[in-house]
Design an enzyme around this catalytic site. Structure first.
Site, PDB file in Angstrom:
ATOM      1  N   LEU A 139      29.531  36.014  51.643  1.00 40.43           N
ATOM      2  CA  LEU A 139      29.337  37.035  52.678  1.00 40.43           C
ATOM      3  C   LEU A 139      27.851  37.305  52.828  1.00 40.43           C
ATOM      4  O   LEU A 139      27.137  37.430  51.831  1.00 40.43           O
ATOM      5  CB  LEU A 139      30.077  38.314  52.282  1.00 40.43           C
ATOM      6  CG  LEU A 139      31.587  38.144  52.118  1.00 40.43           C
ATOM      7  CD1 LEU A 139      32.213  39.411  51.571  1.00 40.43           C
ATOM      8  CD2 LEU A 139      32.231  37.733  53.442  1.00 40.43           C
ATOM      9  N   ASN A 163      32.278  41.342  41.799  1.00 38.99           N
ATOM     10  CA  ASN A 163      32.615  39.917  41.718  1.00 38.99           C
ATOM     11  C   ASN A 163      32.756  39.519  40.261  1.00 38.99           C
ATOM     12  O   ASN A 163      32.110  40.104  39.386  1.00 38.99           O
ATOM     13  CB  ASN A 163      31.504  39.079  42.377  1.00 38.99           C
ATOM     14  CG  ASN A 163      31.847  37.600  42.421  1.00 38.99           C
ATOM     15  OD1 ASN A 163      32.994  37.233  42.716  1.00 38.99           O
ATOM     16  ND2 ASN A 163      30.896  36.751  42.131  1.00 38.99           N
ATOM     17  N   THR A 164      33.599  38.527  40.019  1.00 38.18           N
ATOM     18  CA  THR A 164      33.631  37.903  38.705  1.00 38.18           C
ATOM     19  C   THR A 164      33.232  36.448  38.867  1.00 38.18           C
ATOM     20  O   THR A 164      33.647  35.780  39.827  1.00 38.18           O
ATOM     21  CB  THR A 164      35.016  38.011  38.034  1.00 38.18           C
ATOM     22  OG1 THR A 164      34.949  37.375  36.746  1.00 38.18           O
ATOM     23  CG2 THR A 164      36.120  37.379  38.853  1.00 38.18           C
ATOM     24  N   HIS A 165      32.406  35.991  37.944  1.00 39.89           N
ATOM     25  CA  HIS A 165      31.860  34.628  38.044  1.00 39.89           C
ATOM     26  C   HIS A 165      32.034  33.927  36.695  1.00 39.89           C
ATOM     27  O   HIS A 165      31.771  34.536  35.643  1.00 39.89           O
ATOM     28  CB  HIS A 165      30.373  34.699  38.421  1.00 39.89           C
ATOM     29  CG  HIS A 165      29.748  33.354  38.558  1.00 39.89           C
ATOM     30  ND1 HIS A 165      29.941  32.553  39.664  1.00 39.89           N
ATOM     31  CD2 HIS A 165      28.955  32.641  37.711  1.00 39.89           C
ATOM     32  CE1 HIS A 165      29.280  31.415  39.489  1.00 39.89           C
ATOM     33  NE2 HIS A 165      28.682  31.446  38.316  1.00 39.89           N
TER      34      HIS A 165
HETATM   35  C1  GAR Z   1      37.672  32.719  38.649  1.00 39.50           C
HETATM   36  O1  GAR Z   1      37.303  31.937  37.539  1.00 39.50           O
HETATM   37  C2  GAR Z   1      36.450  33.332  39.272  1.00 39.50           C
HETATM   38  O2  GAR Z   1      35.446  33.653  38.358  1.00 39.50           O
HETATM   39  C3  GAR Z   1      36.007  32.204  40.143  1.00 39.50           C
HETATM   40  O3  GAR Z   1      37.189  31.719  40.734  1.00 39.50           O
HETATM   41  C4  GAR Z   1      38.234  31.857  39.778  1.00 39.50           C
HETATM   42  C5  GAR Z   1      39.441  32.474  40.479  1.00 39.50           C
HETATM   43  O4  GAR Z   1      40.615  32.190  39.773  1.00 39.50           O
HETATM   44  N1  GAR Z   1      35.064  32.668  41.112  1.00 39.50           N
HETATM   45  C6  GAR Z   1      33.943  32.007  41.406  1.00 39.50           C
HETATM   46  O5  GAR Z   1      33.664  30.935  40.943  1.00 39.50           O
HETATM   47  C7  GAR Z   1      33.046  32.692  42.407  1.00 39.50           C
HETATM   48  N2  GAR Z   1      31.727  32.166  42.343  1.00 39.50           N
HETATM   49  P1  GAR Z   1      42.053  32.548  40.374  1.00 39.50           P
HETATM   50  O6  GAR Z   1      42.128  32.003  41.785  1.00 39.50           O
HETATM   51  O7  GAR Z   1      42.994  31.877  39.434  1.00 39.50           O
HETATM   52  O8  GAR Z   1      42.185  34.028  40.355  1.00 39.50           O
END
Ligand code: GAR
Length: 241
Positions: A135, A153-155
Site C-alpha cells: 500500500l 504487519n507481521t513479517h
Molecule cells: C506470514 O508468514 C506473514 O509473515 C507473511 O505471509 C505469511 C502469511 O501466512 N507476510 C509477509 O511475508 C509480508 N511481507 P498465512 O497466509 O498462512 O496467514
C-alpha cells in the site's frame, strides 16, 4: 474499535487470531484466496478489493460473506494449505510474481480505494496478515491520516534483516543461523516502521523454505494476535483518557 484483517493467501495467521478470540470485524483481500474462506466460515464480513481491477482503471468488486463462501477452497491455496503461486513460485502472496501486469498496477488508486472501503465500514485498525499488495502513502494519508499508525504487519524475519517478499528464502540463502518474525507498525516503506515485537526462530539443518516458514508461522500465530490485542487495549485506553 473496529479491526480489519487483510489477507491474500492461506489465512493461517487469521485463523490463529480468530482462535484466540481477537475481535475481527472485517476481513479484506486483494484476490480470491483461502483466507476469505476462513473468514466466511467464521461468519465474518468479507470484502474483496481486487488488485486486478486496478491494472487499467477498473471497478472494485465487493463481495459479501454469503457470496464468497463457496469460493475459498478453489482459490488461493493448494491441498497442503500453501498459497498457490501465480508464476510457479508456490507463494501466491508475493506481489512481484502476481500475474503479468507488473508495472501497470495503479497502486495509488488501489490504496485509496481500499482505504475508502475500510473507512466506509468504520474500520479503525488494520492488521495485514500475509497481504500481497504494497500500500502506498495514500492509504496512510486517507481521511487526514486516519490509518497513520493504525496499520500493523507481521513479517517472517527479524527486521531490518531480510525485508521483502522472499524473507525466508533470503535468510536461508544467506546461511543465517536464525531468523524469526517481526510485528511492526506499517509505514509506506515496505517492511519498515516501529517494531512492536520480535521473536527468533532457529534455522535447523536440512531446512528448506517451506519448513522454516512453517516454523516461523507457528510463532507468528501466537505473537501477532497477542501483540494486536495489546495494541487495541492501548488504543482504547488512550481514547478513554
Ligand atoms: C506470514 O508468514 C506473514 O509473515 C507473511 O505471509 C505469511 C502469511 O501466512 N507476510 C509477509 O511475508 C509480508 N511481507 P498465512 O497466509 O498462512 O496467514
Amino acid at each position: 474499535m473496529r479491526l480489519a484483517v487483510l489477507v491474500s493467501g492461506t489465512g493461517s495467521i487469521l485463523e490463529a487470531m480468530l482462535g484466540v478470540g481477537l475481535p475481527v470485524d472485517l476481513v479484506g483481500a486483494d484476490r480470491p484466496c483461502r483466507g476469505l474462506g476462513v473468514a466466511a466460515d467464521a461468519e465474518l464480513k468479507t470484502v474483496l478489493v481486487a488488485r486486478d481491477d486496478w491494472t487499467g482503471g477498473g471497478a472494485t468488486a465487493m463481495v459479501g460473506t454469503d457470496t464468497i463462501a463457496g469460493v475459498d477452497a478453489a482459490g488461493g491455496a493448494d491441498e497442503t494449505g500453501q498459497p498457490v503461486g501465480t508464476a510457479g513460485t508456490g507463494d501466491g502472496t508475493r506481489e512481484p510474481e502476481h500475474g503479468t501486469q507488473r508495472g501497470c498496477f495503479d497502486r495509488e488508486g488501489y490504496s485509496c480505494e481500499l482505504a475508502a472501503v475500510l473507512d466506509g465500514r468504520g474500520v479503525d485498525v488494520v492488521a495485514m496478515a500475509g497481504f500481497g499488495t504494497v500500500l502506498d502513502g495514500s492509504f496512510f494519508e486517507w481521511g487526514d491520516g486516519r490509518y497513520r499508525g493504525r496499520v500493523l504487519n507481521t513479517h517472517p524475519s527479524l527486521l531490518p534483516a531480510f525485508p521483502g517478499w522472499h524473507a525466508v528464502r533470503d535468510a536461508l540463502d544467506a546461511g543465517a543461523a536464525e531468523s524469526g518474525c517481526t510485528v511492526h507498525v506499517a509505514i509506506p516503506e515496505v517492511d519498515a516502521g516501529p517494531v512492536l515485537a520480535q521473536q527468533a526462530v532457529p534455522v535447523m539443518p536440512g531446512d528448506d523454505e517451506a519448513t522454516l516458514h512453517e516454523r516461523i508461522k507457528a510463532v507468528e500465530r501466537e505473537l501477532y494476535p497477542a501483540t494486536i490485542a495489546a495494541f487495541l487495549d492501548e488504543l482504547a485506553a488512550a481514547r478513554s483518557r
